[in-house]
Design a protein around this motif. Structure first.
Motif, PDB file in Angstrom:
ATOM      1  N   ASP A 291      -8.562  -4.038   6.289  1.00 25.61           N
ATOM      2  CA  ASP A 291      -8.871  -2.372   6.341  1.00 25.61           C
ATOM      3  C   ASP A 291      -9.177  -2.652   4.051  1.00 25.61           C
ATOM      4  O   ASP A 291     -10.041  -1.854   4.530  1.00 25.61           O
ATOM      5  CB  ASP A 291      -7.831  -1.779   6.559  1.00 25.61           C
ATOM      6  N   HIS A 292      -8.245  -3.167   3.870  1.00 29.07           N
ATOM      7  CA  HIS A 292      -8.031  -3.158   2.533  1.00 29.07           C
ATOM      8  C   HIS A 292      -9.402  -3.887   1.899  1.00 29.07           C
ATOM      9  O   HIS A 292     -10.103  -3.529   0.835  1.00 29.07           O
ATOM     10  CB  HIS A 292      -6.303  -3.538   1.925  1.00 29.07           C
TER      11      HIS A 292
ATOM     12  N   ASP B 115     -10.501   8.373   9.883  1.00 30.00           N
ATOM     13  CA  ASP B 115      -9.926   7.184  10.150  1.00 30.00           C
ATOM     14  C   ASP B 115      -8.260   7.038  10.531  1.00 30.00           C
ATOM     15  O   ASP B 115      -7.765   5.961  10.070  1.00 30.00           O
ATOM     16  CB  ASP B 115     -10.015   6.068   9.853  1.00 30.00           C
TER      17      ASP B 115
ATOM     18  N   GLN C  40      -3.594   1.465  -1.187  1.00 28.74           N
ATOM     19  CA  GLN C  40      -5.268   2.106  -1.786  1.00 28.74           C
ATOM     20  C   GLN C  40      -5.296   2.751  -2.075  1.00 28.74           C
ATOM     21  O   GLN C  40      -6.301   1.754  -3.509  1.00 28.74           O
ATOM     22  CB  GLN C  40      -5.591   2.723  -0.264  1.00 28.74           C
TER      23      GLN C  40
ATOM     24  N   GLN D  89      -7.289   3.156   8.826  1.00 24.65           N
ATOM     25  CA  GLN D  89      -7.353   3.203   7.158  1.00 24.65           C
ATOM     26  C   GLN D  89      -5.713   4.549   6.943  1.00 24.65           C
ATOM     27  O   GLN D  89      -5.037   3.816   5.892  1.00 24.65           O
ATOM     28  CB  GLN D  89      -8.262   3.851   6.159  1.00 24.65           C
TER      29      GLN D  89
ATOM     30  N   THR E 294     -11.775  -3.443   3.468  1.00 24.54           N
ATOM     31  CA  THR E 294     -13.178  -2.514   3.747  1.00 24.54           C
ATOM     32  C   THR E 294     -13.544  -1.617   2.842  1.00 24.54           C
ATOM     33  O   THR E 294     -14.297  -1.078   2.287  1.00 24.54           O
ATOM     34  CB  THR E 294     -13.124  -2.367   5.228  1.00 24.54           C
ATOM     35  N   LEU E 295     -12.207  -1.345   3.116  1.00 24.89           N
ATOM     36  CA  LEU E 295     -12.326  -0.423   1.560  1.00 24.89           C
ATOM     37  C   LEU E 295     -12.594   0.001   0.429  1.00 24.89           C
ATOM     38  O   LEU E 295     -13.292   0.505  -0.418  1.00 24.89           O
ATOM     39  CB  LEU E 295     -10.735   0.677   1.480  1.00 24.89           C
TER      40      LEU E 295
ATOM     41  N   CYS F 267      -4.369  -5.071   8.094  1.00 28.64           N
ATOM     42  CA  CYS F 267      -3.919  -4.725   6.571  1.00 28.64           C
ATOM     43  C   CYS F 267      -4.311  -5.089   5.517  1.00 28.64           C
ATOM     44  O   CYS F 267      -5.447  -4.369   5.050  1.00 28.64           O
ATOM     45  CB  CYS F 267      -2.714  -5.186   6.607  1.00 28.64           C
TER      46      CYS F 267
ATOM     47  N   TRP G 183      -1.713   2.800   6.313  1.00 26.33           N
ATOM     48  CA  TRP G 183      -1.468   1.904   5.290  1.00 26.33           C
ATOM     49  C   TRP G 183      -0.965   2.619   4.326  1.00 26.33           C
ATOM     50  O   TRP G 183      -1.573   3.719   3.941  1.00 26.33           O
ATOM     51  CB  TRP G 183      -1.807   0.168   5.051  1.00 26.33           C
TER      52      TRP G 183
ATOM     53  N   ARG H 129      -8.829   8.741   5.053  1.00 25.68           N
ATOM     54  CA  ARG H 129      -7.724   8.073   5.491  1.00 25.68           C
ATOM     55  C   ARG H 129      -7.957   9.500   7.277  1.00 25.68           C
ATOM     56  O   ARG H 129      -7.105   8.890   8.209  1.00 25.68           O
ATOM     57  CB  ARG H 129      -6.425   8.736   5.104  1.00 25.68           C
TER      58      ARG H 129
END
Length: 406
Positions: free
Chosen positions: A37-38, A76, A88, A80, A40-41, A34, A83, A73
Motif C-alpha cells: 500500500d505504501h 479507502d 504515509q 490505505q 501504491t501511494l 503495508c 496504516w 484514507r
C-alpha cells in the motif's frame, strides 16, 4: 582533495540499530500488505506530480499531497486507512526528497535521473517518523524475555534483540530483505565509547589482491566472497533463465538468487566490521586513501564512435574492486572511529604507489611489478603496497600537522 575526520571523546552520536523480526504468518502477510500500500501511494503521488505538470504546468508540492492524504484514507477505509498517517506522510516526503535531488542534479549539470515508479522489488522500506505515533518500540516492557515492536495494522511483532539499544529512539523503519523482515531504529544521544590511547599511527593502502596493507607491513588477504560463491550464483541464474515468466517456479528461482547475493553481502559486512574494529583498537590515528570508487569502477566500454580498449579486463577489475567492498569498509571504519574517539584522515592517493618512501623520488619505473617496488634513484626495495602505505601515512601526518598549525 583531502579531508580530515576526527571524533571528540565524550560526545553523543546518532546511531542506528538493526534487529531481525520474527513475525507470525499473519503478521508477515500484514507487513507485506503495508509495504504494497505504501508503494501504491508512492507511485500514485508520482503520477499526480507528472500529470499536473504535463497537463497544466503546475508543480505539486509535498504539502499539497499531504493535505490530500486524509481524503485518500477516507475513500479507502480497508486499504490505505489501515496504516499510520505519519508513515504515509514519510512515504510522501521520500518522494519529495527524490524530486529535490533531481532538481539539484539539474542545477549542477549532472545527469538528472527523473524519479521512477517503484516496482514490487524496488520498494522495501516503510518509515515511522516518531516512536509512539503509529508504532511503539518495546511495546511490552513487562515481558521478561522477549522484545516486541507494535505497528498499527500489524500488531505486536516479536524482535530478535541481540544487543542493548542505547540513546533515545527517534524514528523506526521496517525493511524487507528477501524473505526476512528487519526493524531499524535511529537513535539520538548515543554515548560514544572512547578507547584508551595506544600512541600508534598507521597508514593503509587498499587493494584487490590484499584487501588492505598497513604501513607496519601487515597484509589482509581479500576474501573474495563473490568469487567464492560464483559457481552457485551461476547455477542459480541459469536455473532462473529457464523458468517461465510470471510463474511460481520463477518466483522461487528469483528468491534463490536474491538469497545468495544477500549471503555474500552479509559476509562482506561481517568481515568489514571485524577488520575495522581491529584497526580502531590498535591505532590512535589511521590514514587511508580518499578513494573515488565510482570513478575507479566506471565502465570502459565507451561509445559506438569511440569504443573502449581492454573492456573485458576492465570489467573483471571492476568486479574485483566492488567485491572487495572498499566503500563499505571505509564507511564502517569512519563510524567506529567516531564512536571510539580515534582520528581518521583521508589523503589524496595520487602518486603514492610510484613514490619512494625513503627518498621520495616519483617515477612510473619504480613500480617493477604489481607487488615489487624498487626505486630507480636510491635503490630502495620493498613490497609495493607497503611502500604506498608508508607514503599515505606520511601524507596524512603532514596534513595533520598543517591543520594543527592553522
Amino acid at each position: 582533495m583531502t579531508r580530515q575526520v576526527q571524533a571528540t571523546p565524550g560526545v553523543t552520536l546518532r546511531r542506528s540499530f538493526k534487529f531481525l523480526l520474527r513475525p507470525t504468518a499473519r503478521q508477515a502477510a500484514a507487513l507485506a500488505a503495508c509495504l504494497e500500500d505504501h508503494r501504491t501511494l508512492y507511485n500514485a503521488a508520482l503520477e499526480h506530480r507528472r500529470t499536473a505538470y504535463a497537463k497544466a504546468g503546475v508543480s505539486v508540492r509535498y504539502g499539497d499531497q499531504s493535505a490530500d492524504l486524509k481524503h485518500i484514507r477516507a475513500d479507502d477505509p480497508y486499504g490505505q486507512a489501515r496504516w499510520s498517517f505519519s508513515s504515509q506522510q514519510a512515504t510522501l516526503r521520500r518522494l519529495d526528497r527524490a524530486f529535490t535531488a533531481f532538481f539539484t542534479r539539474i542545477r549542477q549539470g549532472r545527469r538528472p535521473g527523473y524519479p521512477r515508479f517503484k516496482g514490487r522489488g524496488r520498494f522495501d522500506t516503510v518509515e515511522w517518523p516518531k516512536d509512539g505515533d503509529g508504532c511503539r518500540w518495546d511495546s511490552q516492557p513487562g515481558h521478561p524475555t522477549v522484545t516486541f515492536l507494535r505497528l498499527q495494522g500489524v500488531g505486536h511483532v516479536r524482535v530478535h534483540r541481540h544487543r542493548r539499544v542505547a540513546g533515545t529512539v527517534k524514528t523506526i523503519s521496517v525493511t524487507r530483505e528477501g524473505t526476512r523482515w528487519y526493524v531499524v531504529l535511529s537513535c539520538d544521544e548515543v554515548p560514544g565509547h572512547a578507547l584508551p590511547a595506544t600512541g600508534a599511527v598507521v597508514g593503509i593502502d587498499m587493494g584487490v589482491a590484499s584487501l588492505l596493507t598497513t604501513s607496519d607491513g601487515e597484509h589482509l588477504v581479500n576474501p573474495g566472497h563473490l568469487a567464492a560463491s560464483a559457481d552457485r550464483l551461476a547455477a542459480a541464474q541459469r536455473n532462473l533463465a529457464r523458468k517461465q515468466r510470471r510463474s511460481q517456479r520463477r518466483r522461487k528461482a528469483v528468491a534463490r538468487v536474491a538469497a545468495l547475493h544477500a549471503h555474500v553481502r552479509r559476509q562482506r559486512l561481517d568481515g568489514a566490521h571485524k577488520t575495522a574494529l581491529a584497526l580502531i583498537r590498535g591505532y590512535d590515528v589511521i590514514v587511508h586513501e580518499d578513494l573515488r570508487i565510482a570513478n575507479l569502477t566506471r565502465s570502459a566500454s565507451g561509445t559506438v564512435e569511440r569504443p573502449g580498449r581492454k573492456v573485458a579486463q576492465k570489467t573483471g577489475l571492476n568486479r574485483s574492486i566492488l567485491d572487495a567492498g572498499w566503500g563499505v569498509f571505509l564507511t564502517i571504519l569512519s563510524h567506529k572511529a567516531e564512536s571510539a574517539g580515534r582520528e581518521l584522515i583521508a589523503v589524496n592517493p595520487a602518486g603514492t604507489s610510484r613514490t619512494c618512501a625513503r627518498c621520495r623520488h616519483c617515477a612510473a619505473d619504480n613500480r617493477v611489478t604489481q607487488a615489487e617496488f624498487r626505486c630507480t634513484a636510491c635503490g630502495h626495495a620493498a613490497h609495493a603496497d607497503v611502500n604506498a602505505a608508508e607514503n599515505i601515512l606520511r601524507a596524512g601526518l603532514a596534513l595533520r600537522r598543517a591543520t594543527e598549525a592553522a
